[in-house]
Structure formats: C-alpha cells, structure tokens
Design an enzyme around this catalytic site. Structure first.
Site, PDB file in Angstrom:
ATOM      1  N   HIS A 153       0.839  -1.210   0.000  1.00 12.66           N
ATOM      2  CA  HIS A 153       0.000   0.000   0.000  1.00 12.66           C
ATOM      3  C   HIS A 153       0.867   1.249   0.000  1.00 12.66           C
ATOM      4  CE1 HIS A 153       0.203   0.873   4.446  1.00 12.66           C
ATOM      5  NE2 HIS A 153       0.354  -0.426   4.530  1.00 12.66           N
ATOM      6  N   ASP A 201      -0.615   4.271   0.687  1.00 14.84           N
ATOM      7  CA  ASP A 201      -1.190   5.285   1.594  1.00 14.84           C
ATOM      8  C   ASP A 201      -0.516   5.178   2.953  1.00 14.84           C
ATOM      9  OD1 ASP A 201      -2.511   2.781   2.143  1.00 14.84           O
ATOM     10  OD2 ASP A 201      -4.143   3.835   3.141  1.00 14.84           O
ATOM     11  N   GLU A 218      -5.401   1.087   2.318  1.00 11.27           N
ATOM     12  CA  GLU A 218      -5.176   0.003   3.282  1.00 11.27           C
ATOM     13  C   GLU A 218      -5.379   0.496   4.707  1.00 11.27           C
ATOM     14  OE1 GLU A 218      -3.253  -2.832   5.976  1.00 11.27           O
ATOM     15  OE2 GLU A 218      -2.811  -0.700   5.742  1.00 11.27           O
ATOM     16  N   GLU A 219      -4.914   1.710   4.972  1.00  9.08           N
ATOM     17  CA  GLU A 219      -4.972   2.222   6.349  1.00  9.08           C
ATOM     18  C   GLU A 219      -6.386   2.622   6.762  1.00  9.08           C
ATOM     19  OE1 GLU A 219      -2.634   1.681   8.193  1.00  9.08           O
ATOM     20  OE2 GLU A 219      -0.682   1.997   7.261  1.00  9.08           O
ATOM     21  N   HIS A 250     -23.855  25.921  30.640  1.00  8.07           N
ATOM     22  CA  HIS A 250     -23.071  26.439  31.770  1.00  8.07           C
ATOM     23  C   HIS A 250     -23.128  25.377  32.879  1.00  8.07           C
ATOM     24  CE1 HIS A 250     -21.776  28.833  35.124  1.00  8.07           C
ATOM     25  NE2 HIS A 250     -21.576  29.899  34.326  1.00  8.07           N
ATOM     26  N   THR A 305     -15.749  26.269  32.525  1.00  5.98           N
ATOM     27  CA  THR A 305     -16.798  25.517  33.210  1.00  5.98           C
ATOM     28  C   THR A 305     -17.944  25.270  32.244  1.00  5.98           C
ATOM     29  OG1 THR A 305     -17.452  27.680  34.054  1.00  5.98           O
ATOM     30  CG2 THR A 305     -16.295  26.221  35.584  1.00  5.98           C
ATOM     31  N   ARG A 359      -9.569  -5.904  17.967  1.00  8.59           N
ATOM     32  CA  ARG A 359      -8.775  -6.812  17.128  1.00  8.59           C
ATOM     33  C   ARG A 359      -9.362  -8.203  17.291  1.00  8.59           C
ATOM     34  NH1 ARG A 359      -5.452  -4.083  13.468  1.00  8.59           N
ATOM     35  NH2 ARG A 359      -5.108  -2.074  14.454  1.00  8.59           N
ATOM     36  N   SER A 375      -3.578  -5.880  11.174  1.00  6.53           N
ATOM     37  CA  SER A 375      -4.518  -6.427  10.185  1.00  6.53           C
ATOM     38  C   SER A 375      -4.137  -5.995   8.776  1.00  6.53           C
ATOM     39  CB  SER A 375      -5.930  -5.905  10.468  1.00  6.53           C
ATOM     40  OG  SER A 375      -6.239  -6.010  11.835  1.00  6.53           O
ATOM     41  N   HIS A 410       2.426   4.167  12.696  1.00  2.68           N
ATOM     42  CA  HIS A 410       1.200   4.860  13.137  1.00  2.68           C
ATOM     43  C   HIS A 410       1.460   5.903  14.217  1.00  2.68           C
ATOM     44  CE1 HIS A 410      -1.794   1.553  11.621  1.00  2.68           C
ATOM     45  NE2 HIS A 410      -0.728   1.644  10.842  1.00  2.68           N
TER      46      HIS A 410
HETATM   47  N1  BES Z   1       1.267  -2.689   8.278  1.00  3.36           N
HETATM   48  C1  BES Z   1       0.040  -2.728   8.989  1.00  3.36           C
HETATM   49  C2  BES Z   1      -0.403  -4.130   9.342  1.00  3.36           C
HETATM   50  C3  BES Z   1       0.410  -4.786  10.430  1.00  3.36           C
HETATM   51  C4  BES Z   1       0.672  -4.135  11.613  1.00  3.36           C
HETATM   52  C5  BES Z   1       0.832  -6.074  10.253  1.00  3.36           C
HETATM   53  C6  BES Z   1       1.387  -4.764  12.608  1.00  3.36           C
HETATM   54  C7  BES Z   1       1.526  -6.714  11.247  1.00  3.36           C
HETATM   55  C8  BES Z   1       1.810  -6.047  12.437  1.00  3.36           C
HETATM   56  C9  BES Z   1      -1.061  -2.110   8.151  1.00  3.36           C
HETATM   57  O1  BES Z   1      -0.650  -1.034   7.371  1.00  3.36           O
HETATM   58  C10 BES Z   1      -2.105  -1.573   9.078  1.00  3.36           C
HETATM   59  O2  BES Z   1      -1.828  -0.792   9.940  1.00  3.36           O
HETATM   60  N2  BES Z   1      -3.320  -2.000   8.879  1.00  3.36           N
HETATM   61  C11 BES Z   1      -4.452  -1.521   9.600  1.00  3.36           C
HETATM   62  C12 BES Z   1      -5.639  -2.150   8.932  1.00  3.36           C
HETATM   63  C13 BES Z   1      -6.964  -1.711   9.442  1.00  3.36           C
HETATM   64  C14 BES Z   1      -7.198  -0.252   9.186  1.00  3.36           C
HETATM   65  C15 BES Z   1      -8.055  -2.542   8.823  1.00  3.36           C
HETATM   66  C16 BES Z   1      -4.361  -1.914  11.069  1.00  3.36           C
HETATM   67  O3  BES Z   1      -3.910  -3.020  11.397  1.00  3.36           O
HETATM   68  O4  BES Z   1      -4.731  -1.097  11.903  1.00  3.36           O
HETATM   69 ZN    ZN Z   2       0.885  -1.074   6.421  1.00  3.30          ZN
END
Ligand code: BES
Ligand code: ZN
Length: 458
Positions: free
Chosen positions: A87, A89, A154-155, A214, A316, A329, A400, A428
């Site tokens: 990916h 992105d 992908e992200e 308030h 406040t 997850r 993922s 991230h």
């Molecule tokens: N590169 C990661 C996936 C990953 C992270 C694989 C850690 C193995 C270990 C990928 O770019 C990613 O962050 N994917 C997202 C997918 C989600 C938005 C469906 C994730 O895992 O948060």
């Molecule tokens: Zn990735």
C-alpha cells in the site's frame, strides 16, 4: 544468475535512500479528505516508478475512493506467478508536534530513515521495486512472473479493493501473494508471519442536552454525556481485562498447546519489551502471555475520545456531546459484522439514563491464518536466511491486512507475509522510521525470493 543481480544492487545501493525519501515526501494520508490530491499524485508516482523499473503495463485505476495501481510482467514462461501486494497510503501524522523532524521530509539518523510511511509501507514496497529493478538491469527479465497491486486505502479498511479484485480475477490470478507490510520478530531475527488479527472499528456518539451548557446553571441536574460515555467505556472490560461484551468470545478459536509451545520458544523478553515501551507493567487478559495476547487473542482498545473543553486553562462547561472511537482486534473465527452487532447491543443496553447513544460501524476486517506448507513459504525462508544470515522464525502478528482474507477466499490464493520493519519503529506514531540495514536486507531478500521461488518453488 544472482551474482549479477547482487552486483546491480550494490552498484545502486547508495541511491536507494534518496529514492525512498522522494516516495516519502508525498503526503498520501488516505483518511484525510484534504490529502486526496496527494494520494492521487502518489498513485501516479507508483505507476511511473514501475514503468521506469521495466513494467510497461503499469496502470492507475480509478475507484470511488483512492486509486489502485497495477502492473504485470509475464515473460517467464513455465515459471510461477507472484502477486505482490503493498500500500502507498500512510497514516495521519498527528500529533505532528511530537515528530523530531518533519514527517514528510525524510531524514537519516542513527542508521534509520525517519518519515511517515518509512516502515508502513513505502519503505518495504521499495525493497521489491529495487529487487525487480536489479533483476531487469542484470538480465533484462525477472526470474518468475510478477503482478503488482498497490492500493491507497489500506490504512482505512481497503473498502474499494475487494470489488476491484472481484472484477479483475484474471488480471490478478497468481500462485501466491507476497506482502511486505509487517515487522520482523526482532533485530537480527528475520520472520515469516502466518497470521494476522482482524478488526472491528466502531464509534460511539453520546448526546445530552441540545447544546453545551453552563456547568454552574445546569450541572447536577442534567446528565453529562462525557461521564455517560466514560461509564459505557469502562464497562467494556472487566477487572481481569476480559472483554465484557456478551458473546464476544463465543467464536474465538482456542490457542493450541502446540502453538503456545512454539510462541514460548521464540526469543521474546518480557522485561525488555516492557522497558522499551517505558510502561511500569504489562497489562492484558488474565491467563495469557504477551505474545498470546497480541497474536492469538482478541483485544479491545479505545482509539480516541472527544468531548467538552480541551483547550488551555479552565472552562466551566457541561458538554452537549461526547464520542469515542473503539476498535477490537479479532482472531479466528470471530466475524467483524457479528462482533459489531454484539458491540452495538451491549453499548445500547448499557447507556446510562438522560442521554441518547448512537453506535456507528466504521469498518472491519476478518482475521487471517495462512497454511504453512506453501512452496513459496520455503522459498521465502531460504531468501531470508541468505539475506540476513540467520534462520527465520514463524510468527503471527496483531495488526490487520484486510486483503489477505479476500485473496484467500475470492481467489483461493495464500499470502506470504515477509516483513522488514521492526516492532519498535513507531508505525502509526510520531517518528516512524525504518532501519536502513533491514531495508537493504529487504532488497536482497526480495531479489533472492523471486529467484528461489522461480527455480525451487512449484
Ligand atoms: N502494516 C500494517 C499491518 C500490520 C501491523 C501487520 C502490525 C503486522 C503487524 C497495516 O498497514 C495496518 O496498519 N493496517 C491496519 C488495517 C486496518 C485499518 C483494517 C491496522 O492493522 O490497523
Ligand atoms: Zn501497512
């Protein structure tokens, strides 16, 4: 055959970092609508790069979201076909003030390249580009047939990729999918990953009064949505860190004794792990080790909370709304749609009085487990051993990659997950980076993989 390829890599090696820096300079943040033009520019950049490497068929495909880039080279008659997926992105850069150097101006420090996308996933994608380039330069061909599929969503859950795959089955047909988008187990320990967790991403919206109030005039007599939300959120797990949603674990496949033993043999040091993260102790589901918790057990995390006054100083106010992003997850055989329904039921039935609650399903991905006996796995293991001078270990991961399940179920094709990042490279997060030794090791591994799979793979 490989001598000449390796010489090409050595000859070009000094230029690789500058090329990666160029790729990293494009702020292809897929979740940010204001970056849509940059994401598009990045797709065009990928197409041009593939063309320059030797793929005359490189193409950008429009989708209702961000574009998909494909290419293929099919000159190796009789040899197997690899579909490379990656990916282009990247994740948002916030909090941007915590970056040591600007996220889109790649900088080399202490043997790593820093920049958003360096590890996830542009740097790892470039490993394959450079391997193909070296093969083409050395021999005018690749050892096996290669199809390329790069996506820009992908992200954010790969929403438009499954329909594209479905509509392009022939174009994408292959013997195996190869992905480099995961970390290695540790420095010096090359890894092949055979499992990924799935995801169920939800947002909870809580509304109290028609507007902010308030807190002196109304506080104590009107429900506070932030507190209502806090109560909902704190009820999502029990004191032993089990997820408290009814039915959440019903479909969780237990970790087998054999797998537990295999995880236990990996060179994992809990104390070092804890110290690296600078946390006072590790906290997770009772009865499981850290690796089991991350790789083979589901988890629930709040990703963000919004409500009330968050500026400097004091104000406040009794907020009118509160919201939270919560993701889970998932592991086999949990299903993201079923989990979303259970989550919604739980949250709605636990809403405190005086507020209205709305639950939104943002996106989901199913968990993935690959068969280990695929010949490409053996080719990948040999390639890693040659490039890193160490035997690879087999791992699962907690992240993922939604498309792996689509490939398995729609095309019947297994994904090989051969990553070159490290677990502590801040994917991230601020200061994302990629170790340059592993990056160069990744180029070499990729170069070896196509060769090994072509000759010893079928
Ligand atoms: N590169 C990661 C996936 C990953 C992270 C694989 C850690 C193995 C270990 C990928 O770019 C990613 O962050 N994917 C997202 C997918 C989600 C938005 C469906 C994730 O895992 O948060
Ligand atoms: Zn990735």
């Amino acid at each position: 055959m490989m001598d000449k390829v390796i010489r090409e890599i050595e000859k070009r090696r000094d230029g690789y970092v500058d090329e990666l820096a160029e790729f990293l300079a494009i702020p292809s943040v897929s979740t940010d609508p204001e970056r849509a033009a940059d994401v598009r520019r990045c797709a065009a950049y990928c197409r041009d790069a593939l063309e320059k490497i030797g793929f005359s068929t490189a193409e950008v495909h429009e989708t209702p979201g961000h574009p998909i880039v494909t290419a293929d080279w099919s000159g190796a008659e009789g040899a197997p076909t690899v579909l490379f997926y990656g990916h282009y992105d990247v994740q948002p850069v916030d909090p941007v003030e915590l970056w040591t150097t600007p996220p889109f101006e790649a900088t080399v420090r202490d043997g790593s390249i820093y920049g958003r996308g360096s590890a996830d996933d542009k740097g790892q994608v470039l490993c394959h580009w450079k391997a193909w380039e070296a093969h083409f330069a050395a021999h005018g061909r690749l050892p096996c047939n290669v199809k390329v599929l790069l996506e820009g969503e992908e992200e954010i859950g790969s929403e438009h990729l499954a329909p594209f795959i479905d509509a392009n089955r022939d174009r994408l047909a292959s013997d195996v999918v190869l992905i480099s988008d995961s970390p290695m187990f540790a420095r010096g320990v090359p890894s092949l990953c055979y499992g990924l967790r799935g995801l169920c991403y939800m947002e909870i919206h809580v509304r109290g009064a028609k507007s902010d109030l308030h807190s002196g005039s109304f506080g104590g007599a009107v429900a506070n949505p932030a507190q209502a939300l806090a109560r909902i959120l704190s009820g999502l797990k029990d004191h032993e860190n089990h997820v408290a949603i009814e039915g959440f674990y019903d479909k969780v496949r237990p970790v087998s004794e054999r797998e537990r033993a295999e995880f236990g043999r990996l060179p994992f040091n809990e104390i070092e792990f804890r110290q690296q993260l600078e946390v006072p102790e590790l906290v997770g589901e009772a009865g499981f080790t850290t690796l089991e918790r991350i790789w083979a057990r589901p988890a629930l995390d709040i990703n963000g909370m919004i409500s009330g006054f968050t500026g400097k100083g004091a104000k406040t106010v009794l907020p009118g709304v509160a919201s939270a992003k919560v993701s889970m997850r998932l592991v086999p055989d949990q299903d993201p749609d079923e989990i979303a329904a259970l989550f919604r039921e739980h949250v709605e039935s636990h809403a405190p009085p005086g507020v209205t609650v709305r639950v939104e399903n943002l996106h989901g991905a199913r968990p993935y487990l690959a068969p280990l006996d695929h010949p490409a796995n053996r080719a990948a293991a040999r390639a890693l051993a040659k490039a890193f001078d160490a035997q690879p270990v087999f791992t699962r991961e907690g992240g993922s990659i939604p498309v792996t399940v689509t490939f398995q179920e729609e095309l019947g094709t297994t994904s090989i997950l051969m990553g070159f990042g490290l677990p502590d490279e801040n994917a991230h997060a601020p200061d994302e980076h990629l170790d340059l030794e592993n990056f160069h090791g990744g180029v070499l591994t990729a170069a070896w993989f196509y060769e090994e799979y072509a000759h010893n793979g079928k």
